[in-house]
Design a protein around this motif. Structure first.
Motif, PDB file in Angstrom:
ATOM      1  N   HIS A   1       0.820  -1.212   0.000  1.00 41.15           N
ATOM      2  CA  HIS A   1       0.000   0.000   0.000  1.00 41.15           C
ATOM      3  C   HIS A   1       0.855   1.263   0.000  1.00 41.15           C
ATOM      4  CE1 HIS A   1      -2.970  -3.040   1.044  1.00 41.15           C
ATOM      5  NE2 HIS A   1      -3.806  -2.233   0.425  1.00 41.15           N
ATOM      6  N   GLY A   2       2.086   1.112  -0.506  1.00 39.21           N
ATOM      7  CA  GLY A   2       2.928   2.264  -0.759  1.00 39.21           C
ATOM      8  C   GLY A   2       3.746   2.772   0.413  1.00 39.21           C
ATOM      9  N   VAL A   3       3.743   2.055   1.527  1.00 38.73           N
ATOM     10  CA  VAL A   3       4.522   2.498   2.674  1.00 38.73           C
ATOM     11  C   VAL A   3       5.948   1.973   2.532  1.00 38.73           C
ATOM     12  CG1 VAL A   3       4.775   2.342   5.187  1.00 38.73           C
ATOM     13  CG2 VAL A   3       2.480   2.527   4.165  1.00 38.73           C
ATOM     14  N   ASP A   4       6.906   2.862   2.620  1.00 38.21           N
ATOM     15  CA  ASP A   4       8.312   2.475   2.633  1.00 38.21           C
ATOM     16  C   ASP A   4       8.629   2.105   4.085  1.00 38.21           C
ATOM     17  OD1 ASP A   4      11.084   2.316   2.755  1.00 38.21           O
ATOM     18  OD2 ASP A   4      11.389   3.984   1.371  1.00 38.21           O
ATOM     19  N   VAL A   5       8.558   0.818   4.377  1.00 36.88           N
ATOM     20  CA  VAL A   5       8.686   0.342   5.751  1.00 36.88           C
ATOM     21  C   VAL A   5      10.073   0.628   6.318  1.00 36.88           C
ATOM     22  CG1 VAL A   5       8.463  -1.662   7.284  1.00 36.88           C
ATOM     23  CG2 VAL A   5       6.911  -1.406   5.340  1.00 36.88           C
ATOM     24  N   VAL A   6      11.087   0.495   5.506  1.00 35.89           N
ATOM     25  CA  VAL A   6      12.446   0.778   5.971  1.00 35.89           C
ATOM     26  C   VAL A   6      12.554   2.248   6.380  1.00 35.89           C
ATOM     27  CG1 VAL A   6      14.869   0.904   5.293  1.00 35.89           C
ATOM     28  CG2 VAL A   6      13.498  -1.071   4.627  1.00 35.89           C
ATOM     29  N   ALA A   7      12.080   3.146   5.524  1.00 34.90           N
ATOM     30  CA  ALA A   7      12.143   4.578   5.831  1.00 34.90           C
ATOM     31  C   ALA A   7      11.290   4.909   7.055  1.00 34.90           C
ATOM     32  CB  ALA A   7      11.691   5.400   4.623  1.00 34.90           C
ATOM     33  N   LEU A   8      10.135   4.290   7.166  1.00 32.45           N
ATOM     34  CA  LEU A   8       9.265   4.490   8.328  1.00 32.45           C
ATOM     35  C   LEU A   8       9.992   4.101   9.610  1.00 32.45           C
ATOM     36  CD1 LEU A   8       6.343   5.023   9.474  1.00 32.45           C
ATOM     37  CD2 LEU A   8       5.955   2.574   9.127  1.00 32.45           C
ATOM     38  N   ALA A   9      10.633   2.959   9.591  1.00 32.73           N
ATOM     39  CA  ALA A   9      11.369   2.489  10.767  1.00 32.73           C
ATOM     40  C   ALA A   9      12.519   3.441  11.107  1.00 32.73           C
ATOM     41  CB  ALA A   9      11.881   1.075  10.531  1.00 32.73           C
ATOM     42  N   VAL A  10      13.227   3.898  10.090  1.00 37.93           N
ATOM     43  CA  VAL A  10      14.335   4.828  10.320  1.00 37.93           C
ATOM     44  C   VAL A  10      13.822   6.117  10.960  1.00 37.93           C
ATOM     45  CG1 VAL A  10      16.031   6.311   9.134  1.00 37.93           C
ATOM     46  CG2 VAL A  10      15.857   3.878   8.550  1.00 37.93           C
ATOM     47  N   ARG A  11      12.702   6.630  10.450  1.00 37.55           N
ATOM     48  CA  ARG A  11      12.141   7.867  11.003  1.00 37.55           C
ATOM     49  C   ARG A  11      11.721   7.693  12.458  1.00 37.55           C
ATOM     50  NH1 ARG A  11       9.892   8.006   5.834  1.00 37.55           N
ATOM     51  NH2 ARG A  11       7.829   7.328   6.542  1.00 37.55           N
ATOM     52  N   LYS A  12      11.341   6.485  12.828  1.00 41.27           N
ATOM     53  CA  LYS A  12      10.922   6.209  14.210  1.00 41.27           C
ATOM     54  C   LYS A  12      12.068   5.676  15.061  1.00 41.27           C
ATOM     55  CE  LYS A  12       6.659   7.457  14.003  1.00 41.27           C
ATOM     56  NZ  LYS A  12       6.110   8.504  14.827  1.00 41.27           N
ATOM     57  N   ASP A  13      13.248   5.573  14.467  1.00 44.25           N
ATOM     58  CA  ASP A  13      14.454   5.102  15.160  1.00 44.25           C
ATOM     59  C   ASP A  13      14.259   3.695  15.742  1.00 44.25           C
ATOM     60  OD1 ASP A  13      17.136   5.367  15.893  1.00 44.25           O
ATOM     61  OD2 ASP A  13      16.592   6.076  17.910  1.00 44.25           O
ATOM     62  N   ILE A  14      13.662   2.830  14.923  1.00 39.64           N
ATOM     63  CA  ILE A  14      13.501   1.429  15.302  1.00 39.64           C
ATOM     64  C   ILE A  14      13.947   0.560  14.135  1.00 39.64           C
ATOM     65  CG2 ILE A  14      11.601   1.816  16.937  1.00 39.64           C
ATOM     66  CD1 ILE A  14       9.654   0.889  14.741  1.00 39.64           C
ATOM     67  N   ASP A  15      14.151  -0.695  14.410  1.00 38.33           N
ATOM     68  CA  ASP A  15      14.453  -1.667  13.361  1.00 38.33           C
ATOM     69  C   ASP A  15      13.154  -2.029  12.655  1.00 38.33           C
ATOM     70  OD1 ASP A  15      14.733  -4.839  12.685  1.00 38.33           O
ATOM     71  OD2 ASP A  15      16.644  -3.778  12.439  1.00 38.33           O
ATOM     72  N   ARG A  16      13.253  -2.341  11.400  1.00 37.43           N
ATOM     73  CA  ARG A  16      12.070  -2.722  10.609  1.00 37.43           C
ATOM     74  C   ARG A  16      11.282  -3.842  11.288  1.00 37.43           C
ATOM     75  NH1 ARG A  16      12.191  -3.884   4.218  1.00 37.43           N
ATOM     76  NH2 ARG A  16       9.982  -4.320   3.942  1.00 37.43           N
ATOM     77  N   ALA A  17      11.977  -4.779  11.911  1.00 41.25           N
ATOM     78  CA  ALA A  17      11.317  -5.918  12.555  1.00 41.25           C
ATOM     79  C   ALA A  17      10.583  -5.524  13.831  1.00 41.25           C
ATOM     80  CB  ALA A  17      12.342  -7.002  12.864  1.00 41.25           C
ATOM     81  N   GLU A  18      10.749  -4.275  14.276  1.00 37.16           N
ATOM     82  CA  GLU A  18      10.113  -3.828  15.517  1.00 37.16           C
ATOM     83  C   GLU A  18       8.828  -3.025  15.291  1.00 37.16           C
ATOM     84  OE1 GLU A  18      13.519  -1.639  16.945  1.00 37.16           O
ATOM     85  OE2 GLU A  18      14.075  -3.285  18.288  1.00 37.16           O
ATOM     86  N   ILE A  19       8.343  -2.994  14.082  1.00 34.42           N
ATOM     87  CA  ILE A  19       7.169  -2.190  13.735  1.00 34.42           C
ATOM     88  C   ILE A  19       5.969  -2.517  14.628  1.00 34.42           C
ATOM     89  CG2 ILE A  19       5.442  -1.770  11.907  1.00 34.42           C
ATOM     90  CD1 ILE A  19       8.002  -0.330  11.292  1.00 34.42           C
ATOM     91  N   THR A  20       5.794  -3.778  14.986  1.00 37.81           N
ATOM     92  CA  THR A  20       4.634  -4.199  15.777  1.00 37.81           C
ATOM     93  C   THR A  20       4.914  -4.277  17.273  1.00 37.81           C
ATOM     94  OG1 THR A  20       5.187  -6.535  15.551  1.00 37.81           O
ATOM     95  CG2 THR A  20       3.750  -5.595  13.858  1.00 37.81           C
ATOM     96  N   ASP A  21       6.163  -4.129  17.672  1.00 40.68           N
ATOM     97  CA  ASP A  21       6.564  -4.454  19.040  1.00 40.68           C
ATOM     98  C   ASP A  21       5.898  -3.631  20.134  1.00 40.68           C
ATOM     99  OD1 ASP A  21       8.179  -6.383  17.925  1.00 40.68           O
ATOM    100  OD2 ASP A  21      10.072  -5.515  18.624  1.00 40.68           O
ATOM    101  N   ALA A  22       5.588  -2.399  19.879  1.00 44.93           N
ATOM    102  CA  ALA A  22       5.027  -1.531  20.930  1.00 44.93           C
ATOM    103  C   ALA A  22       3.701  -2.045  21.465  1.00 44.93           C
ATOM    104  CB  ALA A  22       4.864  -0.113  20.398  1.00 44.93           C
ATOM    105  N   TRP A  23       2.967  -2.832  20.672  1.00 39.63           N
ATOM    106  CA  TRP A  23       1.626  -3.277  21.058  1.00 39.63           C
ATOM    107  C   TRP A  23       1.485  -4.792  21.137  1.00 39.63           C
ATOM    108  CZ3 TRP A  23       2.661  -0.273  16.692  1.00 39.63           C
ATOM    109  CH2 TRP A  23       2.600   1.089  16.912  1.00 39.63           C
ATOM    110  N   ARG A  24       2.440  -5.510  20.629  1.00 41.77           N
ATOM    111  CA  ARG A  24       2.301  -6.956  20.437  1.00 41.77           C
ATOM    112  C   ARG A  24       2.506  -7.734  21.732  1.00 41.77           C
ATOM    113  NH1 ARG A  24       5.910 -10.839  18.454  1.00 41.77           N
ATOM    114  NH2 ARG A  24       7.447  -9.252  17.936  1.00 41.77           N
ATOM    115  N   ASP A  25       1.515  -8.567  22.074  1.00 39.48           N
ATOM    116  CA  ASP A  25       1.600  -9.491  23.198  1.00 39.48           C
ATOM    117  C   ASP A  25       1.880 -10.924  22.753  1.00 39.48           C
ATOM    118  OD1 ASP A  25       1.008  -7.437  24.980  1.00 39.48           O
ATOM    119  OD2 ASP A  25      -1.132  -7.898  25.006  1.00 39.48           O
ATOM    120  N   TRP A  26       1.657 -11.226  21.508  1.00 40.70           N
ATOM    121  CA  TRP A  26       1.818 -12.596  21.019  1.00 40.70           C
ATOM    122  C   TRP A  26       3.210 -12.849  20.547  1.00 40.70           C
ATOM    123  CZ3 TRP A  26       2.390 -11.195  15.861  1.00 40.70           C
ATOM    124  CH2 TRP A  26       1.672 -10.073  15.436  1.00 40.70           C
TER     125      TRP A  26
END
Length: 134
Positions: A109-134
């Protein structure tokens, strides 16, 4: 479009069932269908369908809008994992597939996930970590 993880899980169960029926796998493998109860599959599909629809509705989304969508799908998946599905929930393999699916769907859907992660100062694999319990 990326396959939703429940599609992969259904295909795996069907393959195991065929292998048991054909004698390729032993009868002890017949219980594999219990790994993914239909209630877990349906609830997971529903959460992912909602996420897909939300992503389709975003046009040039801000980082906050993207993270809002990710938060909502992760919280929905937390609820699925916490629900009673005969004692079954997401394990390591399922978690990895769900995270990969979210990442792929964002990209589709057009999101540059790598750039998004960089802007948030997280690793790409951490995109879900703030909320994920599973």
């Amino acid at each position: 479009m990326a396959n939703r993880p429940p599609e992969n899980w259904r295909a795996w169960m069907a393959e195991v069932a065929r292998d048991v029926e054909a004698g390729i796998s032993g009868p002890e493998c017949a219980g594999a269908v219990e790994m993914y109860p239909e209630s877990l599959l349906r609830a997971t599909d529903s959460a992912l369908e909602t996420f897909e629809a939300e992503m389709r509705g975003l046009v040039e989304p801000s980082d906050e809008e993207v993270f809002g969508a990710v938060e909502r799908v992760v919280l929905a998946l937390n609820a699925v994992d916490d629900a009673n599905h005969g004692g079954v929930g997401y394990c390591t393999e399922e978690r990895e597939q769900l995270c990969e699916y979210i990442d792929l769907t964002l990209g589709e859907h057009g999101v540059d996930v790598v750039a998004l992660a960089v802007r948030k100062d997280i690793d790409r694999a951490e995109i879900t970590d703030a909320w994920r319990d599973w």
